[in-house]
Design an enzyme around this catalytic site. Structure first.
Site, short mmCIF file in Angstrom:
data_model
loop_
_atom_site.label_atom_id
_atom_site.label_comp_id
_atom_site.label_asym_id
_atom_site.label_seq_id
_atom_site.Cartn_x
_atom_site.Cartn_y
_atom_site.Cartn_z
N TYR A 1 0.83 -1.22 0.00
CA TYR A 1 0.00 0.00 0.00
C TYR A 1 0.86 1.26 0.00
O TYR A 1 0.34 2.36 -0.20
CB TYR A 1 -0.94 0.05 1.22
N HIS B 1 0.41 -11.79 2.07
CA HIS B 1 -0.67 -11.02 1.42
C HIS B 1 -1.52 -11.86 0.46
O HIS B 1 -2.74 -11.73 0.41
CB HIS B 1 -0.06 -9.81 0.69
N1 LIG Z 1 -5.75 -8.72 1.90
C1 LIG Z 1 -6.09 -8.21 0.73
O1 LIG Z 1 -5.74 -8.74 -0.34
C2 LIG Z 1 -6.95 -6.99 0.69
C3 LIG Z 1 -7.62 -6.65 -0.50
C4 LIG Z 1 -8.44 -5.51 -0.50
C5 LIG Z 1 -8.57 -4.77 0.67
N2 LIG Z 1 -7.88 -5.10 1.81
C6 LIG Z 1 -7.99 -4.30 3.06
O2 LIG Z 1 -9.36 -4.14 3.38
C7 LIG Z 1 -9.66 -2.74 3.48
C8 LIG Z 1 -11.10 -2.47 3.08
O3 LIG Z 1 -11.39 -2.94 1.78
P1 LIG Z 1 -11.61 -1.96 0.53
O4 LIG Z 1 -10.84 -0.74 0.76
O5 LIG Z 1 -11.37 -2.78 -0.68
O6 LIG Z 1 -13.18 -1.69 0.51
P2 LIG Z 1 -14.36 -1.32 1.53
O7 LIG Z 1 -13.83 -0.96 2.86
O8 LIG Z 1 -15.39 -2.38 1.43
O9 LIG Z 1 -15.00 -0.04 0.83
C9 LIG Z 1 -14.31 1.18 0.73
C10 LIG Z 1 -15.19 2.14 -0.10
O10 LIG Z 1 -16.43 2.31 0.59
C11 LIG Z 1 -16.68 3.70 0.80
N3 LIG Z 1 -17.27 3.81 2.16
C12 LIG Z 1 -16.62 3.69 3.34
N4 LIG Z 1 -17.49 3.82 4.37
C13 LIG Z 1 -18.71 4.04 3.84
C14 LIG Z 1 -20.01 4.25 4.37
N5 LIG Z 1 -20.22 4.27 5.68
N6 LIG Z 1 -21.04 4.43 3.51
C15 LIG Z 1 -20.83 4.41 2.16
N7 LIG Z 1 -19.64 4.21 1.58
C16 LIG Z 1 -18.57 4.03 2.42
C17 LIG Z 1 -15.35 4.39 0.67
O11 LIG Z 1 -15.51 5.66 0.09
P3 LIG Z 1 -15.08 7.00 0.88
O12 LIG Z 1 -13.59 6.96 1.00
O13 LIG Z 1 -15.59 8.09 -0.03
O14 LIG Z 1 -15.78 6.96 2.21
C18 LIG Z 1 -14.58 3.49 -0.29
O15 LIG Z 1 -14.83 3.86 -1.63
C19 LIG Z 1 -8.60 -2.11 2.57
O16 LIG Z 1 -8.49 -0.72 2.78
C20 LIG Z 1 -7.39 -2.90 2.95
O17 LIG Z 1 -6.87 -2.45 4.19
C21 LIG Z 1 -7.10 -6.22 1.84
#
Ligand SMILES: NC(=O)c1ccc[n+]([C@@H]2O[C@H](COP(=O)([O-])OP(=O)(O)OC[C@H]3O[C@@H](n4cnc5c(N)ncnc54)[C@H](OP(=O)(O)O)[C@@H]3O)[C@@H](O)[C@H]2O)c1
Length: 272
Positions: free
Chosen positions: A47, A105
């Site tokens: 990241y 990862h």
């Molecule tokens: N291990 C892996 O391979 C892997 C893969 C993917 C992700 N991850 C981890 O998991 C975390 C979360 O997953 P993600 O970032 O893919 O997606 P997520 O948390 O499911 O969704 C993030 C999105 O949702 C929006 N959001 C956040 N809170 C909200 C709410 N209360 N209402 C409406 N929309 C909202 C955000 O926009 P705004 O910013 O505009 O609020 C952003 O666009 C990552 O940041 C990372 O740390 C790990």
């Protein structure tokens, strides 16, 4: 805060995901999240924000031993010496002596899993990680990893939200005493306009996102939603004062569908 307990680890049920958060925005969000009561921060070497996550940790003034910090080793560093060097680099950037959880990862079939797990366990023995685990592992890989790893694995971090059925992985983790940590827990924001979640939320005075996160933690899953907006930090952690009924839990689980997976790459394993 509620915790998910797994093979000795106590993982706060809600954490802040930091993928795509960069620079000052990242540091400010981490700091603000901790001030609002978050005690779990998820980052990764790939990241490219470990330095800013570290800045946010320190700026918050929350005691180090109250915060659960996860980072992940990228797949090109899975050869044993590389893994140790890469973990040292992560710790230097975070300016921490240890992380609470260190994950592989993604699986990387090009390096024998037993070798990588041996190195991961070694890094733990050296005191660089309190707990170790995996991410994006399938049932077969979880079983192979548990058999090959000299130290207990605390979790499998996988994509999990109402549109994706993860029953098989959840059951495999439960058999091994491992936690499931849900990434993309609000389906990358797609649940915002979901009619079913919004309707259920109306009955509890909660948003669709809050219902979605509550559904996860009621299954004893830890969830790491990401937001770049300060106001949503509070929304995403304000989920400990209501309970979904059995009927509501079943209705939400029924939303899973074959096209629900959002994260897939050519190097991904053959999913369950
Ligand atoms: N291990 C892996 O391979 C892997 C893969 C993917 C992700 N991850 C981890 O998991 C975390 C979360 O997953 P993600 O970032 O893919 O997606 P997520 O948390 O499911 O969704 C993030 C999105 O949702 C929006 N959001 C956040 N809170 C909200 C709410 N209360 N209402 C409406 N929309 C909202 C955000 O926009 P705004 O910013 O505009 O609020 C952003 O666009 C990552 O940041 C990372 O740390 C790990």
């Amino acid at each position: 805060m509620q915790f998910v307990e797994a093979n000795g680890a106590k993982i706060p049920a809600i954490g802040l995901g930091t993928w795509e958060l960069r620079g000052r925005t990242c540091a400010r969000l981490v700091e603000q999240a901790l001030r609002l009561g978050y005690r779990h921060i998820d980052t990764a070497q790939i990241y490219e924000n470990e330095r800013e996550v570290g800045d946010g940790l320190r700026a918050s003034k929350v005691k180090r031993d109250e915060i659960f910090v996860t980072t992940k080793v990228w797949t090109t560093h899975f050869a044993p010496n590389d893994l140790e060097r890469s973990t040292r680099e992560s710790l230097t950037k975070l300016r921490l002596t240890e992380v609470d959880l260190l994950l592989l990862h993604w699986p990387n079939p090009q390096v024998p899993l037993a070798e990588t797990l041996g190195a991961l366990a070694h890094v733990r023995k050296l005191g660089m990680a309190r707990h170790i685990g995996v991410s994006n592992f399938t049932v077969a890989l979880i079983e192979e990893a548990v058999a090959a790893c000299p130290e207990p694995l605390a979790c499998d971090q996988v994509e999990y939200h109402p549109y994706l059925d993860q029953t098989k992985v959840r059951e495999a983790c439960a058999r091994q005493g491992m936690a499931v940590v849900a990434y993309s827990p609000i389906a990358k924001g797609r649940i915002k306009n979901d009619q079913t979640l919004a309707r259920i939320g109306q009955g509890h005075g909660k948003s669709a996102a809050q219902v979605c996160l509550r559904w996860l933690i009621q299954q004893n899953v830890s969830a790491i939603p990401r937001t770049s907006r300060i106001e949503r930090l509070s929304e995403n952690i304000d989920i400990f004062d209501f309970v979904l009924s059995d009927e509501e839990m079943i209705e939400i689980s029924g939303m899973a569908n074959a096209k629900g997976r959002l994260t897939d790459f050519g190097f991904a394993p053959k999913w369950d």
